[in-house]
Design a protein around this motif. Structure first.
Motif, PDB file in Angstrom:
ATOM      1  N   ILE A  46     -50.879  65.229  12.455  1.00 56.96           N
ATOM      2  CA  ILE A  46     -50.993  63.800  12.731  1.00 56.96           C
ATOM      3  C   ILE A  46     -50.174  63.482  13.972  1.00 56.96           C
ATOM      4  CG2 ILE A  46     -50.530  61.502  11.840  1.00 56.96           C
ATOM      5  CD1 ILE A  46     -51.105  62.606   9.068  1.00 56.96           C
ATOM      6  N   ALA A  47     -50.809  62.797  14.921  1.00 58.36           N
ATOM      7  CA  ALA A  47     -50.172  62.487  16.204  1.00 58.36           C
ATOM      8  C   ALA A  47     -49.095  61.417  16.033  1.00 58.36           C
ATOM      9  CB  ALA A  47     -51.217  62.018  17.208  1.00 58.36           C
ATOM     10  N   PRO A  48     -47.863  61.719  16.415  1.00 61.57           N
ATOM     11  CA  PRO A  48     -46.801  60.712  16.339  1.00 61.57           C
ATOM     12  C   PRO A  48     -46.911  59.713  17.485  1.00 61.57           C
ATOM     13  CG  PRO A  48     -45.938  62.726  17.278  1.00 61.57           C
ATOM     14  CD  PRO A  48     -47.364  63.012  16.883  1.00 61.57           C
ATOM     15  N   VAL A  49     -46.478  58.497  17.230  1.00 63.71           N
ATOM     16  CA  VAL A  49     -46.368  57.485  18.286  1.00 63.71           C
ATOM     17  C   VAL A  49     -44.991  57.671  18.903  1.00 63.71           C
ATOM     18  CG1 VAL A  49     -46.328  55.028  18.836  1.00 63.71           C
ATOM     19  CG2 VAL A  49     -47.889  55.890  17.071  1.00 63.71           C
ATOM     20  N   THR A  50     -44.955  58.174  20.132  1.00 64.27           N
ATOM     21  CA  THR A  50     -43.659  58.456  20.756  1.00 64.27           C
ATOM     22  C   THR A  50     -43.078  57.255  21.482  1.00 64.27           C
ATOM     23  OG1 THR A  50     -44.800  59.413  22.648  1.00 64.27           O
ATOM     24  CG2 THR A  50     -43.996  60.931  20.975  1.00 64.27           C
ATOM     25  N   THR A  51     -43.932  56.417  22.066  1.00 60.76           N
ATOM     26  CA  THR A  51     -43.441  55.202  22.719  1.00 60.76           C
ATOM     27  C   THR A  51     -44.437  54.075  22.543  1.00 60.76           C
ATOM     28  OG1 THR A  51     -44.431  55.787  24.850  1.00 60.76           O
ATOM     29  CG2 THR A  51     -42.139  56.424  24.513  1.00 60.76           C
ATOM     30  N   ALA A  78     -44.421  43.199  15.598  1.00 66.14           N
ATOM     31  CA  ALA A  78     -43.481  43.235  14.468  1.00 66.14           C
ATOM     32  C   ALA A  78     -43.124  44.664  14.063  1.00 66.14           C
ATOM     33  CB  ALA A  78     -44.078  42.497  13.274  1.00 66.14           C
ATOM     34  N   PHE A  79     -43.995  45.619  14.381  1.00 65.37           N
ATOM     35  CA  PHE A  79     -43.738  47.011  14.038  1.00 65.37           C
ATOM     36  C   PHE A  79     -42.970  47.769  15.115  1.00 65.37           C
ATOM     37  CE2 PHE A  79     -47.504  46.148  11.353  1.00 65.37           C
ATOM     38  CZ  PHE A  79     -46.953  46.468  10.125  1.00 65.37           C
ATOM     39  N   ASN A  80     -42.635  47.102  16.211  1.00 65.74           N
ATOM     40  CA  ASN A  80     -41.849  47.764  17.251  1.00 65.74           C
ATOM     41  C   ASN A  80     -40.392  47.350  17.085  1.00 65.74           C
ATOM     42  OD1 ASN A  80     -40.670  48.891  19.491  1.00 65.74           O
ATOM     43  ND2 ASN A  80     -42.303  48.310  20.878  1.00 65.74           N
ATOM     44  N   ASN A  81     -39.608  48.222  16.505  1.00 65.09           N
ATOM     45  CA  ASN A  81     -38.196  47.970  16.254  1.00 65.09           C
ATOM     46  C   ASN A  81     -37.431  49.211  16.714  1.00 65.09           C
ATOM     47  OD1 ASN A  81     -35.823  46.862  15.426  1.00 65.09           O
ATOM     48  ND2 ASN A  81     -36.244  47.004  13.236  1.00 65.09           N
ATOM     49  N   GLY A  82     -37.284  49.330  18.031  1.00 58.81           N
ATOM     50  CA  GLY A  82     -36.696  50.537  18.592  1.00 58.81           C
ATOM     51  C   GLY A  82     -37.688  51.686  18.588  1.00 58.81           C
ATOM     52  N   GLY A  83     -38.960  51.386  18.526  1.00 63.32           N
ATOM     53  CA  GLY A  83     -40.055  52.346  18.420  1.00 63.32           C
ATOM     54  C   GLY A  83     -41.012  51.875  17.347  1.00 63.32           C
ATOM     55  N   CYS A  84     -42.090  52.604  17.142  1.00 60.11           N
ATOM     56  CA  CYS A  84     -43.097  52.186  16.179  1.00 60.11           C
ATOM     57  C   CYS A  84     -42.649  52.485  14.748  1.00 60.11           C
ATOM     58  CB  CYS A  84     -44.423  52.893  16.472  1.00 60.11           C
ATOM     59  SG  CYS A  84     -45.746  52.370  15.360  1.00 60.11           S
ATOM     60  N   ALA A 141     -37.981  51.968   7.890  1.00 55.95           N
ATOM     61  CA  ALA A 141     -36.592  51.806   8.330  1.00 55.95           C
ATOM     62  C   ALA A 141     -36.329  52.533   9.647  1.00 55.95           C
ATOM     63  CB  ALA A 141     -35.632  52.308   7.253  1.00 55.95           C
ATOM     64  N   GLU A 142     -37.109  53.572   9.933  1.00 56.00           N
ATOM     65  CA  GLU A 142     -36.953  54.342  11.170  1.00 56.00           C
ATOM     66  C   GLU A 142     -38.272  54.347  11.940  1.00 56.00           C
ATOM     67  OE1 GLU A 142     -35.451  58.251  10.453  1.00 56.00           O
ATOM     68  OE2 GLU A 142     -33.941  57.528   9.054  1.00 56.00           O
ATOM     69  N   ALA A 143     -38.190  54.572  13.234  1.00 57.31           N
ATOM     70  CA  ALA A 143     -39.378  54.612  14.085  1.00 57.31           C
ATOM     71  C   ALA A 143     -40.076  55.963  13.953  1.00 57.31           C
ATOM     72  CB  ALA A 143     -38.987  54.331  15.529  1.00 57.31           C
ATOM     73  N   ASN A 144     -40.937  56.065  12.948  1.00 55.82           N
ATOM     74  CA  ASN A 144     -41.679  57.303  12.691  1.00 55.82           C
ATOM     75  C   ASN A 144     -43.183  57.055  12.656  1.00 55.82           C
ATOM     76  OD1 ASN A 144     -39.414  58.974  12.415  1.00 55.82           O
ATOM     77  ND2 ASN A 144     -39.106  58.309  10.314  1.00 55.82           N
ATOM     78  N   GLY A 145     -43.671  56.078  13.428  1.00 51.73           N
ATOM     79  CA  GLY A 145     -45.091  55.743  13.413  1.00 51.73           C
ATOM     80  C   GLY A 145     -45.963  56.908  13.827  1.00 51.73           C
ATOM     81  N   GLN A 146     -47.179  56.902  13.325  1.00 57.98           N
ATOM     82  CA  GLN A 146     -48.145  57.939  13.654  1.00 57.98           C
ATOM     83  C   GLN A 146     -49.539  57.321  13.690  1.00 57.98           C
ATOM     84  OE1 GLN A 146     -47.603  60.834  10.546  1.00 57.98           O
ATOM     85  NE2 GLN A 146     -47.264  59.242   9.055  1.00 57.98           N
ATOM     86  N   VAL A 147     -50.474  58.030  14.291  1.00 59.93           N
ATOM     87  CA  VAL A 147     -51.845  57.539  14.367  1.00 59.93           C
ATOM     88  C   VAL A 147     -52.583  57.982  13.113  1.00 59.93           C
ATOM     89  CG1 VAL A 147     -53.997  57.543  15.670  1.00 59.93           C
ATOM     90  CG2 VAL A 147     -51.820  57.598  16.886  1.00 59.93           C
ATOM     91  N   GLY A 148     -52.979  57.012  12.308  1.00 55.99           N
ATOM     92  CA  GLY A 148     -53.690  57.324  11.079  1.00 55.99           C
ATOM     93  C   GLY A 148     -55.176  57.512  11.304  1.00 55.99           C
ATOM     94  N   ALA A 149     -55.749  56.753  12.235  1.00 53.85           N
ATOM     95  CA  ALA A 149     -57.180  56.853  12.520  1.00 53.85           C
ATOM     96  C   ALA A 149     -57.420  56.428  13.964  1.00 53.85           C
ATOM     97  CB  ALA A 149     -57.973  55.962  11.578  1.00 53.85           C
ATOM     98  N   CYS A 150     -58.480  56.982  14.541  1.00 53.00           N
ATOM     99  CA  CYS A 150     -58.873  56.616  15.899  1.00 53.00           C
ATOM    100  C   CYS A 150     -60.373  56.404  15.938  1.00 53.00           C
ATOM    101  CB  CYS A 150     -58.470  57.683  16.908  1.00 53.00           C
ATOM    102  SG  CYS A 150     -58.981  57.255  18.582  1.00 53.00           S
ATOM    103  N   GLN A 151     -60.784  55.211  16.364  1.00 52.70           N
ATOM    104  CA  GLN A 151     -62.196  54.873  16.421  1.00 52.70           C
ATOM    105  C   GLN A 151     -62.796  55.080  17.807  1.00 52.70           C
ATOM    106  OE1 GLN A 151     -62.281  50.856  14.949  1.00 52.70           O
ATOM    107  NE2 GLN A 151     -61.392  51.444  13.000  1.00 52.70           N
ATOM    108  N   VAL A 163     -48.755  60.138  21.103  1.00 49.21           N
ATOM    109  CA  VAL A 163     -49.458  58.965  21.606  1.00 49.21           C
ATOM    110  C   VAL A 163     -48.444  57.935  22.080  1.00 49.21           C
ATOM    111  CG1 VAL A 163     -51.004  57.069  20.950  1.00 49.21           C
ATOM    112  CG2 VAL A 163     -51.414  59.363  20.090  1.00 49.21           C
ATOM    113  N   SER A 164     -48.778  57.284  23.191  1.00 51.78           N
ATOM    114  CA  SER A 164     -47.960  56.193  23.728  1.00 51.78           C
ATOM    115  C   SER A 164     -48.833  54.964  23.888  1.00 51.78           C
ATOM    116  CB  SER A 164     -47.383  56.571  25.100  1.00 51.78           C
ATOM    117  OG  SER A 164     -46.504  57.651  24.981  1.00 51.78           O
TER     118      SER A 164
END
Length: 90
Positions: free
Chosen positions: A4-9, A16-22, A48-58, A75-76
Motif C-alpha cells: 500500500i502506497a504511503p502518503v509521504t507529503t 482536517a486530515f493534515n496534521n503534520g502530514g496525512c 494520532a500519527e501521520a501514517n496515511g496511505q492510498v486505499g484506492a485509486c480511480q 504518493v504526494s
C-alpha cells in the motif's frame, strides 16, 4: 498482496486530515488525480500519527494504477485542491 502506497507529503494544510502530514487511515484518489478524502473543516481528525496511505485509486490511466490500487512507492499531494503529484499517464 500489493504494498500500500504511503502518503509521504501533503501540502493541503486546510485539510482536517493534515496534521503534520496525512493522518487519514486511507485516502482515495478520484477519477481526476486529486485526493477525494480532502476535508476542509475547522478541526483536526484522523490517526494520532501521520501514517496515511492510498486505499484506492480511480485514475485508471495512471501508470501506478493496478486493479484500482496505487503501486507507486509513495504518493504526494499538492496544495490547492490536493492534486496527486505522483500521477503519471500510462
Amino acid at each position: 498482496m500489493t504494498a500500500i502506497a504511503p502518503v509521504t507529503t501533503c501540502a493541503t494544510t486546510a485539510c482536517a486530515f493534515n496534521n503534520g502530514g496525512c493522518t487519514a487511515f486511507a485516502v482515495t484518489v478520484g477519477s481526476k488525480p486529486v485526493c477525494q478524502t480532502l476535508a476542509v473543516l475547522d478541526a483536526r481528525a484522523g490517526l494520532a500519527e501521520a501514517n496515511g496511505q492510498v486505499g484506492a485509486c480511480q485514475c485508471i490511466e495512471c501508470v501506478h494504477n493496478k486493479d484500482l490500487m496505487c503501486t507507486a512507492e509513495s504518493v504526494s499531494f499538492g496544495a490547492e485542491g490536493a492534486p496527486c503529484l505522483s500521477y503519471e499517464v500510462a
